[in-house]
Design a protein around this motif. Structure first.
Motif, mmCIF file in Angstrom:
data_model
loop_
_atom_site.group_PDB
_atom_site.id
_atom_site.type_symbol
_atom_site.label_atom_id
_atom_site.label_comp_id
_atom_site.label_asym_id
_atom_site.label_seq_id
_atom_site.Cartn_x
_atom_site.Cartn_y
_atom_site.Cartn_z
ATOM 1 N N TRP A 166 27.755 57.850 -6.004
ATOM 2 C CA TRP A 166 27.499 57.782 -4.570
ATOM 3 C C TRP A 166 27.568 56.326 -4.103
ATOM 4 O O TRP A 166 27.093 55.409 -4.795
ATOM 5 C CB TRP A 166 26.124 58.355 -4.232
ATOM 6 C CG TRP A 166 26.086 59.859 -4.194
ATOM 7 C CD1 TRP A 166 26.458 60.662 -3.169
ATOM 8 C CD2 TRP A 166 25.646 60.739 -5.237
ATOM 9 N NE1 TRP A 166 26.289 61.986 -3.493
ATOM 10 C CE2 TRP A 166 25.783 62.074 -4.761
ATOM 11 C CE3 TRP A 166 25.152 60.539 -6.529
ATOM 12 C CZ2 TRP A 166 25.441 63.183 -5.529
ATOM 13 C CZ3 TRP A 166 24.818 61.639 -7.290
ATOM 14 C CH2 TRP A 166 24.963 62.949 -6.795
ATOM 15 N N ARG A 167 28.145 56.130 -2.950
ATOM 16 C CA ARG A 167 28.276 54.765 -2.437
ATOM 17 C C ARG A 167 26.938 54.201 -1.978
ATOM 18 O O ARG A 167 26.719 52.997 -2.007
ATOM 19 C CB ARG A 167 29.277 54.728 -1.267
ATOM 20 C CG ARG A 167 30.709 55.048 -1.671
ATOM 21 C CD ARG A 167 31.681 54.760 -0.525
ATOM 22 N NE ARG A 167 33.053 55.051 -0.919
ATOM 23 C CZ ARG A 167 33.659 56.202 -0.728
ATOM 24 N NH1 ARG A 167 33.007 57.199 -0.132
ATOM 25 N NH2 ARG A 167 34.911 56.389 -1.119
ATOM 26 N N GLU A 168 26.046 55.084 -1.542
ATOM 27 C CA GLU A 168 24.782 54.597 -1.007
ATOM 28 C C GLU A 168 23.648 55.540 -1.383
ATOM 29 O O GLU A 168 23.786 56.758 -1.334
ATOM 30 C CB GLU A 168 24.864 54.478 0.522
ATOM 31 C CG GLU A 168 23.620 53.882 1.151
ATOM 32 C CD GLU A 168 23.738 53.736 2.657
ATOM 33 O OE1 GLU A 168 22.835 53.132 3.265
ATOM 34 O OE2 GLU A 168 24.739 54.243 3.223
ATOM 35 N N LEU A 169 22.505 54.957 -1.775
ATOM 36 C CA LEU A 169 21.288 55.694 -2.050
ATOM 37 C C LEU A 169 20.160 55.048 -1.270
ATOM 38 O O LEU A 169 19.847 53.867 -1.472
ATOM 39 C CB LEU A 169 20.961 55.689 -3.553
ATOM 40 C CG LEU A 169 19.551 56.167 -3.951
ATOM 41 C CD1 LEU A 169 19.294 57.583 -3.469
ATOM 42 C CD2 LEU A 169 19.375 56.062 -5.461
ATOM 43 N N ARG A 207 18.326 59.968 -0.141
ATOM 44 C CA ARG A 207 19.581 60.418 0.469
ATOM 45 C C ARG A 207 20.740 59.796 -0.306
ATOM 46 O O ARG A 207 20.890 58.578 -0.342
ATOM 47 C CB ARG A 207 19.640 59.999 1.943
ATOM 48 C CG ARG A 207 18.578 60.662 2.817
ATOM 49 C CD ARG A 207 18.728 60.231 4.284
ATOM 50 N NE ARG A 207 17.707 60.819 5.124
ATOM 51 C CZ ARG A 207 17.788 62.023 5.678
ATOM 52 N NH1 ARG A 207 18.884 62.755 5.494
ATOM 53 N NH2 ARG A 207 16.805 62.485 6.420
ATOM 54 N N PHE A 208 21.533 60.666 -0.923
ATOM 55 C CA PHE A 208 22.689 60.236 -1.702
ATOM 56 C C PHE A 208 23.927 60.508 -0.846
ATOM 57 O O PHE A 208 24.300 61.663 -0.631
ATOM 58 C CB PHE A 208 22.773 61.015 -3.015
ATOM 59 C CG PHE A 208 21.592 60.812 -3.938
ATOM 60 C CD1 PHE A 208 21.719 60.012 -5.067
ATOM 61 C CD2 PHE A 208 20.361 61.427 -3.692
ATOM 62 C CE1 PHE A 208 20.645 59.836 -5.934
ATOM 63 C CE2 PHE A 208 19.290 61.252 -4.537
ATOM 64 C CZ PHE A 208 19.425 60.453 -5.667
ATOM 65 N N SER A 209 24.573 59.462 -0.370
ATOM 66 C CA SER A 209 25.697 59.637 0.560
ATOM 67 C C SER A 209 26.940 58.910 0.059
ATOM 68 O O SER A 209 26.868 58.016 -0.789
ATOM 69 C CB SER A 209 25.314 59.116 1.952
ATOM 70 O OG SER A 209 24.952 57.755 1.899
ATOM 71 N N GLY A 210 28.096 59.312 0.631
ATOM 72 C CA GLY A 210 29.357 58.675 0.260
ATOM 73 C C GLY A 210 29.815 59.057 -1.128
ATOM 74 O O GLY A 210 30.205 58.205 -1.927
ATOM 75 N N LEU A 211 29.769 60.350 -1.436
ATOM 76 C CA LEU A 211 30.177 60.816 -2.762
ATOM 77 C C LEU A 211 31.643 60.512 -2.996
ATOM 78 O O LEU A 211 32.515 60.859 -2.197
ATOM 79 C CB LEU A 211 29.934 62.323 -2.888
ATOM 80 C CG LEU A 211 30.232 62.965 -4.244
ATOM 81 C CD1 LEU A 211 29.306 62.423 -5.311
ATOM 82 C CD2 LEU A 211 30.081 64.479 -4.134
#
Length: 709
Positions: free
Chosen positions: A291-294, A703-707
């Motif tokens: 993920w790109r962002e956590l 929140r795990f985003s940018g998979l």
């Protein structure tokens, strides 16, 4: 074992044995009279030695009388007949003493779980049997083999007075709160007091009414306050069956031989599965770096997820969460509650349940859900979470016919269980126009007006034959065989002659049974088994054959055929397909069958062990066992993931989530692993929101985003 040899080689009772037993034996030996006479003599010696060895080993565990009392104890507790349970516990104590005093056990005793000393002690305490508790206390104090039960015995002796103190306190102060009882009775262990109160409730002596985060307590029969009375749930009257027929519908006897079987990689047994997620010391961790962002944020106390809503399912419009144990404020006066969280605005809608949940079905492509209570009432709820319709499944003519066929009110009930167990699965079509229920090996599809659409019965389980050849040789003195080898074989339950393959098989079986991770308390026996294995693997071929003189080479052989299988193939899982035009049924044999809208079988899969959940979207079929997830597209296996026995399956926004206690695996719809999100604390809720994986523990949200695809 002695009985098996007598049946193989004959004896006084051989001619009169039961010819219906599924065992076929054939014996071969020399035809010479002298050899036959010597063979009989040598076999009699072997028979005597075998009987003596088995008799000695039999004293490593209590006799049949003890196990009969154990069964009576457990059945009485289950039926809440606590006086009968106390009687069974008391009768067990001299039987345990006799077992431990018997010198024929040679000091060897198996480490067994002893419910008579744990639950039985509670039964003696709640019924006020001081003499029985004194007997229990003396027993565990006298024998070191029962040392682990001494602390329990002290608690049981104290519990008899605590039970009486609780009774008096509740009678004197009707409505007293449970969290005040520890100080009221002068106890140090609040958890023990709560446990004893729950036993008194089960016994019908005390009634508990939910009051905030605790309970108001009343002696049975004492009038409650209006507020507390409103918190007590009473199940509504039975609705009856909406089928309103006296004859069962038409049933199709399935013939699976005409279907092409699609064998899948067999699912491993739970005890042999080695899959575990890694642990983390971080609040949240992106284990694969995908993920790109956590982002991590603390959840305000008022916004924290209510742990009472512990079961989560995705639907067409959002997520359904269930408080099936009635622990939330919303379930006050009800057997539980349901919460729907919309994908559009995220606003939760909460409603109370009509009946307790024993079985539950939520279709991922539908709206609404279905429950079955332990009393076998099917309740269907609409998308507004209100009751759509109800029906009594146990009152159908199909179930009545099935009970007669399987003799469920007689001996068949031992095999297939009580009515709520025989009625195992329910399923609801996506638009709620049809439902399905199973009864042991039958499945019935009914429309919402009570009209049977079709019924099918699974074919009986195949009968399998296992052939075992016994080579009886070296029955004399086994000259040249070390004493250590004989002792090691005794530890394994084997006798000469023996092959290395037999030793390895027996060793693996004992490891499965005794390994401390699977069966705590068997550490010493496991050490003995390992030592015996080292001895036997270092022995020579002649040692394992017991070869010495020419007489020792004389062998007799017998082949015994054991028959297993047969009988109903129980249905373990059921679901409507993604479009609702077919049904999927999973059996105890590990077979998953697709049935079309007319009840005709059209596809058959085999995963090797019973599925615990079957789920289908408009494109993919998911079959979940205790240790594996299978993903199929049509008849093609496209995904395969190992998993643990406690793993929730969610399909959300084109992704698949495998949610475990402290981790979430994110897969494509086809079952390909994309990433793993780990948590330090247990997960309360997980899901996809606009492409973002959101995982919540009690105090934090990740929140795990940018998979990265």
């Amino acid at each position: 074992m002695f009985g098996v040899f007598r049946k193989m080689f004959g004896g006084k009772n051989a001619a009169g044995r039961n010819k219906d037993l599924p065992v076929i034996s054939e014996a071969a030996g020399s035809g010479d009279d002298g050899v036959d006479s010597e063979r009989r003599s040598r076999f009699e010696d072997f028979e005597r030695e075998t009987r003596e060895r088995l008799e000695a080993q039999s004293h490593e565990m209590p006799g049949q009388a003890y196990f009969s009392q154990l069964q009576a104890l457990q059945e009485s507790i289950s039926d809440r007949r606590y006086m009968d349970a106390a009687t069974a516990a008391r009768k067990s104590l001299p039987l345990i003493r006799k077992w431990l005093e018997d010198p024929r056990g040679n000091g060897k005793r198996l480490s067994l779980s002893m419910p008579a000393l744990t639950q039985g002690g509670t039964m003696l305490a709640i019924t006020g049997d001081r003499k029985g508790l004194a007997m229990l206390h003396d027993l565990v104090s006298e024998f070191d083999h029962l040392e682990e039960y001494r602390a329990d015995a002290e608690k049981h002796l104290a519990a008899i007075d605590l039970f009486n103190a609780i009774r008096k306190a509740v009678a004197a102060k009707p409505g007293i709160l449970q969290n005040k009882m520890k100080s009221e009775v002068g106890a140090e262990d609040g958890r023990l007091v709560s446990n004893l109160i729950s036993w008194l409730e089960k016994a019908g002596e005390i009634t508990r009414a939910k009051n905030g985060k605790t309970y108001a307590l009343y002696v049975d029969g004492v009038e409650m306050s209006a507020k507390d009375a409103s918190a007590i749930y009473t199940e509504p009257p039975r609705p009856g069956s909406h089928q309103a027929r006296s004859k069962p519908g038409k049933l199709i006897e399935l013939n699976l031989d005409k279907l092409t079987l699609l064998p899948l990689p067999p699912s491993p047994e739970a005890w042999s599965s080695q899959f575990t997620l890694p642990a983390t010391s971080e609040t949240f961790e992106d284990a694969e770096g995908v993920w790109r962002e956590l982002t991590v944020e603390a959840i305000a106390p008022a916004d924290r997820p209510d742990p009472a809503f512990r079961k989560h399912f995705t639907t067409r419009g959002g997520v359904l969460s269930f408080d099936d144990l009635a622990k939330s404020e919303a379930s006050l006066g009800a057997p539980g509650a349901v919460m729907f969280t919309s994908e559009q605005d995220g606003t939760p809608m909460i409603e109370r349940l009509e009946r307790p949940i024993y079985a539950l079905d939520v279709h991922p492509e539908g709206q609404g859900f279905a429950t079955r209570s332990k009393t076998n009432i099917l309740t269907v709820y609409g998308e507004d979470l209100k009751v759509d319709f109800e029906t009594d499944l146990s009152a159908t003519p199909e179930v009545a016919a099935g009970r007669r066929r399987l003799d469920l009110d007689g001996e068949g009930g031992i095999l297939w269980g009580e009515p709520h167990l025989a009625l195992n699965c329910i399923a609801l079509s996506p638009n709620r126009d049809r439902y399905l229920y199973t009864h042991v090996d039958e499945a019935w599809c009914i429309d919402r007006d009570g009209k049977p659409l079709w019924g099918v019965r699974m074919p009986e389980r195949p009968v399998e034959a296992y052939h075992q050849t016994f080579e009886l040789g070296g029955i004399g003195g086994h000259t040249g065989t070390a004493v250590e080898i004989e002792e090691a074989l005794g530890e394994f339950g084997l006798a000469l002659p023996v092959t290395p393959d037999e030793i390895r098989r027996q060793y693996r079986g004992l490891v499965r049974k005794l390994h401390p991770d699977l069966s705590p308390g068997n550490e010493e026996r496991m050490k003995a088994v390992n030592a015996a294995y080292e001895t036997l693997t270092g022995a020579s071929h002649d040692d394992l054959q017991g070869k010495g003189s020419a007489k020792d080479l004389l062998t007799f052989s017998a082949t015994v055929t054991f028959m297993t299988g047969g009988g109903p193939d129980r249905l373990q899982a059921a679901a409507f397909s993604g479009r609702g035009d077919s049904v999927l049924l999973g059996t105890s044999q590990g077979r998953v069958l697709r049935i079309d809208a007319s009840g005709k079988p059209i596809a058959l899969y085999d995963v090797g062990s019973a599925p615990i959940r079957v789920l289908e979207t408009d494109r993919y079929l998911y079959i979940q066992t205790f240790t594996r997830l299978y993903v199929l597209e049509g008849d093609r296996l496209v995904g395969l993931q190992d998993c643990t026995t406690k793993c929730d399956l969610l399909v959300d926004e084109g992704l698949v989530l495998l949610v475990e206690n402290k981790g979430v695996r994110v897969l494509t719809e086809a079952g390909r692993l994309l990433g793993v999100a780990l948590t330090k604390a247990p997960i309360r809720r997980a899901g996809i929101e606009d492409g973002v994986l959101v995982v919540e523990t009690r105090t934090h949200r990740g929140r795990f985003s940018g998979l990265v695809a």
